[in-house]
Every structure is written in structure tokens, then in C-alpha cells.
Design a protein around this motif. Structure first.
Motif, PDB file in Angstrom:
ATOM      1  N   LYS A   1       0.811  -1.216   0.000  1.00  0.00           N
ATOM      2  CA  LYS A   1       0.000   0.000   0.000  1.00  0.00           C
ATOM      3  C   LYS A   1       0.849   1.273   0.000  1.00  0.00           C
ATOM      4  CE  LYS A   1      -3.783  -2.349   2.390  1.00  0.00           C
ATOM      5  NZ  LYS A   1      -4.695  -2.354   3.554  1.00  0.00           N
ATOM      6  N   GLY A   2       2.176   1.122  -0.121  1.00  0.00           N
ATOM      7  CA  GLY A   2       3.061   2.282  -0.106  1.00  0.00           C
ATOM      8  C   GLY A   2       2.965   3.105  -1.368  1.00  0.00           C
ATOM      9  N   GLU A   3       3.422   4.352  -1.287  1.00  0.00           N
ATOM     10  CA  GLU A   3       3.402   5.261  -2.428  1.00  0.00           C
ATOM     11  C   GLU A   3       4.763   5.383  -3.100  1.00  0.00           C
ATOM     12  OE1 GLU A   3       1.948   8.953  -0.968  1.00  0.00           O
ATOM     13  OE2 GLU A   3      -0.091   8.244  -0.674  1.00  0.00           O
ATOM     14  N   ASP A   4       5.834   4.975  -2.417  1.00  0.00           N
ATOM     15  CA  ASP A   4       7.177   5.060  -2.978  1.00  0.00           C
ATOM     16  C   ASP A   4       7.604   3.706  -3.531  1.00  0.00           C
ATOM     17  OD1 ASP A   4       7.342   7.703  -2.178  1.00  0.00           O
ATOM     18  OD2 ASP A   4       8.208   7.201  -0.240  1.00  0.00           O
ATOM     19  N   ASN A   5       8.596   3.746  -4.424  1.00  0.00           N
ATOM     20  CA  ASN A   5       9.199   2.524  -4.927  1.00  0.00           C
ATOM     21  C   ASN A   5      10.630   2.434  -4.426  1.00  0.00           C
ATOM     22  OD1 ASN A   5       7.077   1.425  -6.533  1.00  0.00           O
ATOM     23  ND2 ASN A   5       7.425   3.038  -8.024  1.00  0.00           N
ATOM     24  N   VAL A   6      10.974   1.299  -3.833  1.00  0.00           N
ATOM     25  CA  VAL A   6      12.329   1.049  -3.351  1.00  0.00           C
ATOM     26  C   VAL A   6      12.909  -0.112  -4.149  1.00  0.00           C
ATOM     27  CG1 VAL A   6      13.731   0.342  -1.389  1.00  0.00           C
ATOM     28  CG2 VAL A   6      11.847   1.929  -1.053  1.00  0.00           C
ATOM     29  N   ILE A   7      14.121   0.082  -4.647  1.00  0.00           N
ATOM     30  CA  ILE A   7      14.767  -0.924  -5.489  1.00  0.00           C
ATOM     31  C   ILE A   7      15.919  -1.545  -4.715  1.00  0.00           C
ATOM     32  CG2 ILE A   7      16.180  -1.261  -7.560  1.00  0.00           C
ATOM     33  CD1 ILE A   7      13.503   1.442  -7.474  1.00  0.00           C
ATOM     34  N   SER A   8      15.976  -2.866  -4.666  1.00  0.00           N
ATOM     35  CA  SER A   8      17.035  -3.565  -3.944  1.00  0.00           C
ATOM     36  C   SER A   8      17.555  -4.716  -4.784  1.00  0.00           C
ATOM     37  CB  SER A   8      16.528  -4.074  -2.587  1.00  0.00           C
ATOM     38  OG  SER A   8      15.438  -4.955  -2.770  1.00  0.00           O
ATOM     39  N   CYS A   9      18.794  -5.126  -4.483  1.00  0.00           N
ATOM     40  CA  CYS A   9      19.424  -6.237  -5.192  1.00  0.00           C
ATOM     41  C   CYS A   9      19.145  -7.543  -4.459  1.00  0.00           C
ATOM     42  CB  CYS A   9      20.930  -5.999  -5.310  1.00  0.00           C
ATOM     43  SG  CYS A   9      21.819  -7.360  -6.113  1.00  0.00           S
ATOM     44  N   THR A  10      18.971  -8.608  -5.215  1.00  0.00           N
ATOM     45  CA  THR A  10      18.691  -9.907  -4.620  1.00  0.00           C
ATOM     46  C   THR A  10      19.951 -10.578  -4.084  1.00  0.00           C
ATOM     47  OG1 THR A  10      18.929 -10.961  -6.794  1.00  0.00           O
ATOM     48  CG2 THR A  10      16.698 -10.296  -6.117  1.00  0.00           C
ATOM     49  N   LYS A  11      21.133 -10.052  -4.419  1.00  0.00           N
ATOM     50  CA  LYS A  11      22.387 -10.690  -4.009  1.00  0.00           C
ATOM     51  C   LYS A  11      23.238  -9.816  -3.089  1.00  0.00           C
ATOM     52  CE  LYS A  11      21.823 -14.474  -6.423  1.00  0.00           C
ATOM     53  NZ  LYS A  11      21.643 -15.788  -5.787  1.00  0.00           N
ATOM     54  N   CYS A  12      23.400  -8.535  -3.415  1.00  0.00           N
ATOM     55  CA  CYS A  12      24.268  -7.668  -2.614  1.00  0.00           C
ATOM     56  C   CYS A  12      23.434  -6.694  -1.793  1.00  0.00           C
ATOM     57  CB  CYS A  12      25.268  -6.923  -3.503  1.00  0.00           C
ATOM     58  SG  CYS A  12      24.540  -5.610  -4.535  1.00  0.00           S
TER      59      CYS A  12
ATOM     60  N   GLY B   1      -0.281   5.821   9.614  1.00  0.00           N
ATOM     61  CA  GLY B   1      -0.962   5.306   8.426  1.00  0.00           C
ATOM     62  C   GLY B   1      -0.445   3.949   8.009  1.00  0.00           C
ATOM     63  N   ALA B   2       0.881   3.757   8.085  1.00  0.00           N
ATOM     64  CA  ALA B   2       1.474   2.470   7.707  1.00  0.00           C
ATOM     65  C   ALA B   2       1.027   1.368   8.645  1.00  0.00           C
ATOM     66  CB  ALA B   2       3.004   2.585   7.705  1.00  0.00           C
ATOM     67  N   VAL B   3       1.055   1.649   9.951  1.00  0.00           N
ATOM     68  CA  VAL B   3       0.630   0.653  10.932  1.00  0.00           C
ATOM     69  C   VAL B   3      -0.844   0.304  10.734  1.00  0.00           C
ATOM     70  CG1 VAL B   3       0.222   0.249  13.387  1.00  0.00           C
ATOM     71  CG2 VAL B   3       2.364   1.280  12.643  1.00  0.00           C
ATOM     72  N   ALA B   4      -1.660   1.325  10.526  1.00  0.00           N
ATOM     73  CA  ALA B   4      -3.093   1.090  10.352  1.00  0.00           C
ATOM     74  C   ALA B   4      -3.368   0.220   9.134  1.00  0.00           C
ATOM     75  CB  ALA B   4      -3.830   2.424  10.224  1.00  0.00           C
ATOM     76  N   SER B   5      -2.665   0.473   8.035  1.00  0.00           N
ATOM     77  CA  SER B   5      -2.929  -0.275   6.806  1.00  0.00           C
ATOM     78  C   SER B   5      -2.399  -1.701   6.879  1.00  0.00           C
ATOM     79  CB  SER B   5      -2.310   0.449   5.611  1.00  0.00           C
ATOM     80  OG  SER B   5      -0.905   0.497   5.720  1.00  0.00           O
ATOM     81  N   VAL B   6      -1.245  -1.879   7.519  1.00  0.00           N
ATOM     82  CA  VAL B   6      -0.623  -3.203   7.545  1.00  0.00           C
ATOM     83  C   VAL B   6      -1.300  -4.140   8.537  1.00  0.00           C
ATOM     84  CG1 VAL B   6       1.501  -4.449   8.110  1.00  0.00           C
ATOM     85  CG2 VAL B   6       1.604  -2.376   6.731  1.00  0.00           C
ATOM     86  N   LEU B   7      -1.675  -3.631   9.708  1.00  0.00           N
ATOM     87  CA  LEU B   7      -2.222  -4.488  10.755  1.00  0.00           C
ATOM     88  C   LEU B   7      -3.743  -4.602  10.723  1.00  0.00           C
ATOM     89  CD1 LEU B   7      -0.025  -3.624  13.884  1.00  0.00           C
ATOM     90  CD2 LEU B   7       0.215  -5.501  12.263  1.00  0.00           C
ATOM     91  N   SER B   8      -4.406  -3.816   9.904  1.00  0.00           N
ATOM     92  CA  SER B   8      -5.867  -3.903   9.862  1.00  0.00           C
ATOM     93  C   SER B   8      -6.303  -5.177   9.138  1.00  0.00           C
ATOM     94  CB  SER B   8      -6.445  -2.675   9.153  1.00  0.00           C
ATOM     95  OG  SER B   8      -5.981  -2.612   7.811  1.00  0.00           O
ATOM     96  N   ASP B   9      -7.520  -5.613   9.445  1.00  0.00           N
ATOM     97  CA  ASP B   9      -8.079  -6.777   8.774  1.00  0.00           C
ATOM     98  C   ASP B   9      -9.541  -6.500   8.438  1.00  0.00           C
ATOM     99  OD1 ASP B   9      -9.460  -7.049  11.166  1.00  0.00           O
ATOM    100  OD2 ASP B   9      -8.142  -8.624  11.937  1.00  0.00           O
ATOM    101  N   SER B  10     -10.260  -7.549   8.090  1.00  0.00           N
ATOM    102  CA  SER B  10     -11.647  -7.362   7.659  1.00  0.00           C
ATOM    103  C   SER B  10     -12.542  -6.831   8.778  1.00  0.00           C
ATOM    104  CB  SER B  10     -12.207  -8.692   7.149  1.00  0.00           C
ATOM    105  OG  SER B  10     -12.150  -9.688   8.159  1.00  0.00           O
ATOM    106  N   LYS B  11     -12.119  -6.991  10.042  1.00  0.00           N
ATOM    107  CA  LYS B  11     -12.934  -6.526  11.165  1.00  0.00           C
ATOM    108  C   LYS B  11     -12.668  -5.075  11.521  1.00  0.00           C
ATOM    109  CE  LYS B  11     -13.680 -10.969  13.445  1.00  0.00           C
ATOM    110  NZ  LYS B  11     -13.565 -11.725  14.708  1.00  0.00           N
ATOM    111  N   GLY B  12     -11.471  -4.578  11.203  1.00  0.00           N
ATOM    112  CA  GLY B  12     -11.172  -3.185  11.530  1.00  0.00           C
ATOM    113  C   GLY B  12      -9.698  -2.966  11.786  1.00  0.00           C
ATOM    114  N   LEU B  13      -9.387  -1.888  12.512  1.00  0.00           N
ATOM    115  CA  LEU B  13      -8.015  -1.557  12.854  1.00  0.00           C
ATOM    116  C   LEU B  13      -7.483  -2.525  13.905  1.00  0.00           C
ATOM    117  CD1 LEU B  13      -8.462   2.318  13.052  1.00  0.00           C
ATOM    118  CD2 LEU B  13      -7.319   1.046  11.220  1.00  0.00           C
TER     119      LEU B  13
END
Length: 370
Positions: free
Chosen positions: A15-26, A241-253
Motif C-alpha cells: 500500500k506504499g506510495e514510494d518505490n524502493v529498489i534492492s538487489c537480490t544478491k548484494c 498510516g502504515a501501521v493502520a494499513s498493515v495491521l488492519s483486517d476485515s474486522k477493523g483496525l
């Protein structure tokens, strides 16, 4: 605000707005503004029939420079739910801006804006700045890019005949990074694009502010030295906002104990209102529990709230889930008959009947795990 030396802290979430690019090896990690990829000549020479040379248009802030980007539009299948930084046109405006710092990426119709500037008579320094993407230069069919350039510039000259146009050409990697692109820092890794929320930032300010302010200290050698400064910021609202979006479920916050407005809510069924006040007072009087601590070493305090609204028990329970209290204490039928409260913790997936004497310790222990 402090130059180029800074460090961002991102929380990876779809649900983030930024894009972060990382390497799979280094250890290579960068945000989209600074990320780079390694161009593989062998790969770019393998042109698929559905790939096509395309053109992206941009314009400078002063409307005097028209920016034309020729690039190879790679048509690749997008996996459902996969994070990607690919725009519909495939270009990376951050990379283009590194080549032409005066780019105004907010203009939706650059050609029309440039034509309007031409009609106003500002023609002396007007030009077309042509950027050829590395994929076209390295490609065996790079003539397609040159042909595009020739056709577009000829059409412009015919459209605005008589206008002096100063053409400049540059080569650079101006397409957006996609999953599987090659890492620029190692020979074996590939890049992964993930959505994220920026929740913190550190800046190394150096002497940028201390020097003009003459902010100095005397060092151990009795020499005056300018202060080397740094600062950091935490995105409080973004964190919430990040905590609310990640930990919320179908029942609520579903708030963690560290930032929840209240640690536990006490919900009495009809007839148990007075006992609910007694339980509330016991929670309040218990104070911090030094024998139960958060992982950071902070003492646990229950910090309860009593739901004494005149509504049905079922409605209150649904509302408690929606609000997201870490612990819910229900004084229902078993409380009337056996003096046992139902203690619920949705984050831990627990629901148990607890005797009155053990309520404080049980709730405190649950909060210590959240």
C-alpha cells in the motif's frame, strides 16, 4: 536540505506510495529517484517483435526547451499483485531530470506548451534536446531510434517552419527499473522493485549551516573547528498510516500496544455495569508492571477505557474490533455466573476465560507481547 548524503527509512508494504529498489544478491538499495540499473548489451540486442521504439516528450520550466526521449518500449507481462515502477510509457522522469535538470515533469501536454511559447515570440534560445536511451544505442536495431528522431524533428520543422531550433543529443538510461533488471553494483544480482512508505529520514548537513553562522567549537588542540551537523526526522503521520494499513483486517483496525490510544477496553453486558467500573478501577490502580516489559524495555501499563454507552453488547464488540483496541475484556454471561471475563486479543489470535483475580496480570502479559 542537506546535500546528497542522506539516508531514508522505508517500510515495505503493497500500500506504499514510494518505490524502493534492492538487489537480490548484494546490499544495494536505493529509492526510485536515485536507483540505477546495469544495461546488458546482450539483452538489449534481443529485440522482440512486440517491442517498439517510442518517444516521450517533456518541456523545461521556462518552456524554451522541448525534450524528446527515444527509448525502446519493452512489453513484458505484469504478474498480478507484483510491485513495479513501470509507467505506462516506460520512462523514468527522475533519470531524465538528471540529464536535463530544468525538466518540468508536471506538464501533461509538453508539445502544446512549447508551441504556445513559440507563438509568443520567444525563439532565440529555443531548442530540442534529444535523449537516446541506452537500450536503443546498444541495440542492433538502433537505427529505429535515429529514424524516430529524424521523423519527429522534420515534422516539427515543417509545423513551425522558419523557427531556429538548436538540437542537442545525449545518451543515457532513461527507462524505469523493472523486476529482474541487472544490479549496477554486482555481477550476479538482479533488482527487485517494492512498494514502501517512507517513515524516517536522516540528513548529514556537514558545515552547510554552521559555516555561514560561524558556529564553531574549540577542539582538543585548541583549534576552532566548524560544527558538523546532522538531523533526522520521523514521519509520525506516515507511521500511523502504515501501521493502520498493515495491521488492519476485515474486522477493523488493530493497533499495537505502543501506539494504541488505550491498551484495553472493558465491555459489560447488561447488568454488569457496576462490576465493569470495579474492573476498570483495578486496571487503573495497577500502574506500570515492572515485571512485564515491551521488547524495548518499557514498562507495561494497561491504560483501560470503559465502554459504558447504552448499546447492545454485540454492537459494542463490533465497534471495539473496528476501533482496534489491543485487548478486549468482556463481562458477559460467564461473569455473572462464574466471575470470569472473556479476554480477547485479535493480533495474537487468543480468546480465553479469566478469573477476576487474574485479570490484571493476564491483560498486562498480553500487552507485553504486542
Amino acid at each position: 536540505m542537506g546535500g546528497n548524503l542522506s539516508h531514508e527509512y522505508h517500510f515495505v508494504t503493497p500500500k506504499g506510495e514510494d518505490n524502493v529498489i534492492s538487489c537480490t544478491k548484494c546490499s544495494y538499495v536505493a529509492n526510485e529517484e536515485l536507483a540505477e540499473k546495469r544495461v546488458n548489451v546482450a539483452q538489449t540486442s534481443e529485440v522482440k517483435p512486440k517491442d517498439a521504439a517510442s518517444v516521450w516528450w517533456g518541456i523545461s520550466r521556462d518552456r524554451r526547451t522541448l525534450i524528446m526521449v527515444s527509448y525502446l518500449q519493452k512489453v513484458a507481462p505484469v504478474q498480478p499483485g507484483a510491485a513495479t515502477s513501470e509507467r505506462q510509457d516506460g520512462t523514468n522522469t527522475h533519470a531524465i531530470k538528471r540529464i536535463v535538470p530544468s525538466l518540468d515533469a508536471s506538464i501533461e501536454n509538453p508539445l502544446q506548451a512549447w508551441k504556445g511559447a513559440m507563438q509568443e515570440g520567444r525563439t532565440e534560445a529555443d531548442r530540442i534536446y534529444h535523449i537516446i536511451d541506452s537500450s536503443l544505442v546498444n541495440n542492433v536495431n538502433d537505427k529505429r531510434g535515429e529514424e524516430l528522431y529524424r521523423l519527429h524533428t522534420e515534422s516539427l520543422r515543417s509545423l513551425w517552419s522558419g523557427l531556429p531550433i538548436l538540437d542537442e543529443t545525449a545518451v543515457g538510461d532513461v527507462t524505469r527499473i523493472q523486476n529482474g533488471d541487472l544490479c549496477p553494483h554486482c555481477d550476479t544480482g538482479t533488482l527487485e522493485v517494492q512498494k514502501a512508505v517512507e517513515v524516517g529520514h536522516m540528513f548529514h548537513l556537514g558545515t552547510r549551516y554552521s559555516k555561514p553562522l560561524n558556529a564553531v567549537v574549540t577542539d582538543e588542540g585548541s583549534q576552532q573547528t566548524e560544527l558538523v551537523m546532522g538531523c533526522h526526522g520521523i514521519g509520525i503521520s506516515r507511521l500511523i498510516g502504515a501501521v493502520a494499513s498493515v495491521l488492519s483486517d476485515s474486522k477493523g483496525l488493530n493497533w499495537p500496544a505502543a501506539i494504541a490510544p488505550f491498551g484495553a477496553v472493558i465491555i459489560p453486558a447488561k447488568g454488569n455495569e457496576e462490576d465493569a467500573v470495579t474492573v476498570f478501577d483495578k486496571f487503573k490502580e495497577s500502574g506500570p508492571h515492572s515485571d512485564l516489559t515491551y521488547s524495548e524495555g518499557l514498562m507495561v501499563s494497561i491504560d483501560p477505557v470503559l465502554d459504558d454507552r447504552r448499546r447492545e453488547l454485540g454492537w459494542k464488540l463490533g465497534d471495539a474490533d473496528l476501533v482496534g483496541y489491543p485487548v478486549i475484556v468482556v463481562l458477559g454471561r460467564t461473569w455473572k455466573n462464574e466471575k470470569k471475563a472473556e479476554v480477547q486479543c485479535r493480533q495474537l489470535g487468543t480468546r480465553e476465560l479469566v478469573e477476576e483475580e487474574a485479570l490484571v496480570g493476564t491483560v498486562a502479559k498480553l500487552l507485553g507481547q504486542l
